[in-house]
Design an enzyme around this catalytic site. Structure first.
Site, short mmCIF file in Angstrom:
data_model
loop_
_atom_site.label_atom_id
_atom_site.label_comp_id
_atom_site.label_asym_id
_atom_site.label_seq_id
_atom_site.Cartn_x
_atom_site.Cartn_y
_atom_site.Cartn_z
N ILE B 13 0.85 -1.19 0.00
CA ILE B 13 0.00 0.00 0.00
C ILE B 13 0.88 1.24 0.00
O ILE B 13 1.69 1.43 0.90
CB ILE B 13 -0.92 -0.02 1.23
CG1 ILE B 13 -1.94 -1.14 1.07
CG2 ILE B 13 -1.61 1.32 1.42
CD1 ILE B 13 -2.79 -1.37 2.27
N HIS B 14 0.74 2.07 -1.01
CA HIS B 14 1.49 3.33 -1.08
C HIS B 14 0.74 4.27 -2.00
O HIS B 14 -0.37 3.98 -2.45
CB HIS B 14 2.94 3.08 -1.52
CG HIS B 14 3.10 2.54 -2.92
ND1 HIS B 14 3.67 3.27 -3.93
CD2 HIS B 14 2.76 1.35 -3.45
CE1 HIS B 14 3.69 2.53 -5.03
NE2 HIS B 14 3.14 1.37 -4.76
N GLY B 15 1.34 5.44 -2.25
CA GLY B 15 0.63 6.50 -2.95
C GLY B 15 0.06 6.09 -4.29
O GLY B 15 -1.09 6.39 -4.61
#
Lengths: 134, 162
Positions: B13-15
């Site tokens: 999960i990241h930008g």
């Protein structure tokens, strides 16, 4: 300023890391406004694995003695990496969602420890978000 | 099918995932399939705090994800499923047999991997697993963000043109 916590004369007081050129742009703006960009270290995380991001931040904390990490997005991989570091060393402070007002307040708070300055700067950064118009 | 994106991304999960894909897909739930994360309450909390409040997150190891996939897929909300490595997605797709496409979103440099794209590095074994998925009828493409062109696996394996 507590020089034992990093940020002594000539030393960076915090690491700024974010997506793309975000960190470099913000720190460049700090330098243009007040000439204190040397209080901040810019890290880029482009093309890095999560493990590389974490180890790069750790290396810079060790090298500089900085105790504060500024990141851009709460969901960003730099924030995830920084939260792992803070878990192991609660003396380090992470501020996510950094903006220019936050960094300016931070670099000018030379009388406070870096961690106290970071907490105060985060409040200033929140207050700088205003909406004008209907 | 409610899951609009099956993505392999070692940052999980990241930008790019939450904002880059999550916003245009209007994603309202995320299935994070990772054996290590699913076994650790601290890791789950770490990633739970990284998603926006309007997005529900489910954690599963690969075996649980295979078992529960039909439930995720029948969720009326738009969703995304993410694994941190090719091996996990390979096992999931093989186990479910109802996944039609896989997105290579971020597989970065590690020892033994060869660069294919700016954001895709593969070992020979990972290449083999992707070829097997494609041979089984799964569309495998590389696309880091929605505005980029989806590159078919054959193009990915040829590597970046200079």
């Amino acid at each position: 300023m507590n020089e034992q916590q990093g940020g002594g004369p000539g030393n960076p007081r915090a690491i700024v890391v974010g997506h793309g050129e975000f960190a470099g742009g913000l720190v460049s703006a700090v330098g243009q406004i007040c000439g204190m960009a040397d209080k901040l270290v810019v890290l880029s995380m482009m093309g890095m694995t999560p493990e590389d991001i974490e180890s790069t931040i750790r290396d810079e904390l060790d090298r500089t003695g900085a105790r504060v990490i500024f990141t851009d997005l709460p969901a960003g991989s730099a924030t995830i990496a920084a939260r792992r570091i803070v878990k192991e060393d609660p003396g380090i402070v992470l501020v996510s969602g950094v903006n220019l007002a936050t960094l300016l307040d931070f670099v000018f708070s030379t009388a406070a420890s870096p961690t106290e300055a970071a907490r105060a700067a985060a409040e200033r950064g929140k207050a700088s978000l205003i909406v004008v118009g209907r | 099918m409610a899951i609009h994106l099956y993505r392999i991304d070692d940052r999980l999960i990241h930008g790019q995932v939450v904002v880059g894909w999550g916003q245009p897909l209007n994603a309202r739930f995320m299935v994070l399939v990772d054996d290590l994360v699913a076994s650790s309450d601290w890791e789950k909390e770490l990633y739970r705090m990284a998603v926006p409040p309007e997005m529900e997150i489910f954690f599963a190891d690969v075996g649980t994800a295979v078992r529960d996939h039909a439930r995720y897929a029948s969720d009326p909300r738009p969703g995304m499923l993410i694994t941190g490595d090719i091996a996990s997605m390979y096992r999931l797709v093989r186990g479910v047999k109802a996944i039609g496409s896989v997105n290579l979103g971020g597989i970065h440099h590690r020892a033994g991997r060869t660069q294919k794209l700016r954001y895709v590095f593969l070992t020979p074994d990972e290449e083999r697993q992707l070829r097997e998925l494609e041979a089984a009828g799964v569309e495998v493409t590389a696309q880091d963000v929605p505005s980029a062109r989806a590159r078919p696996l054959s193009e990915v394996l040829e590597g970046e043109s200079p």
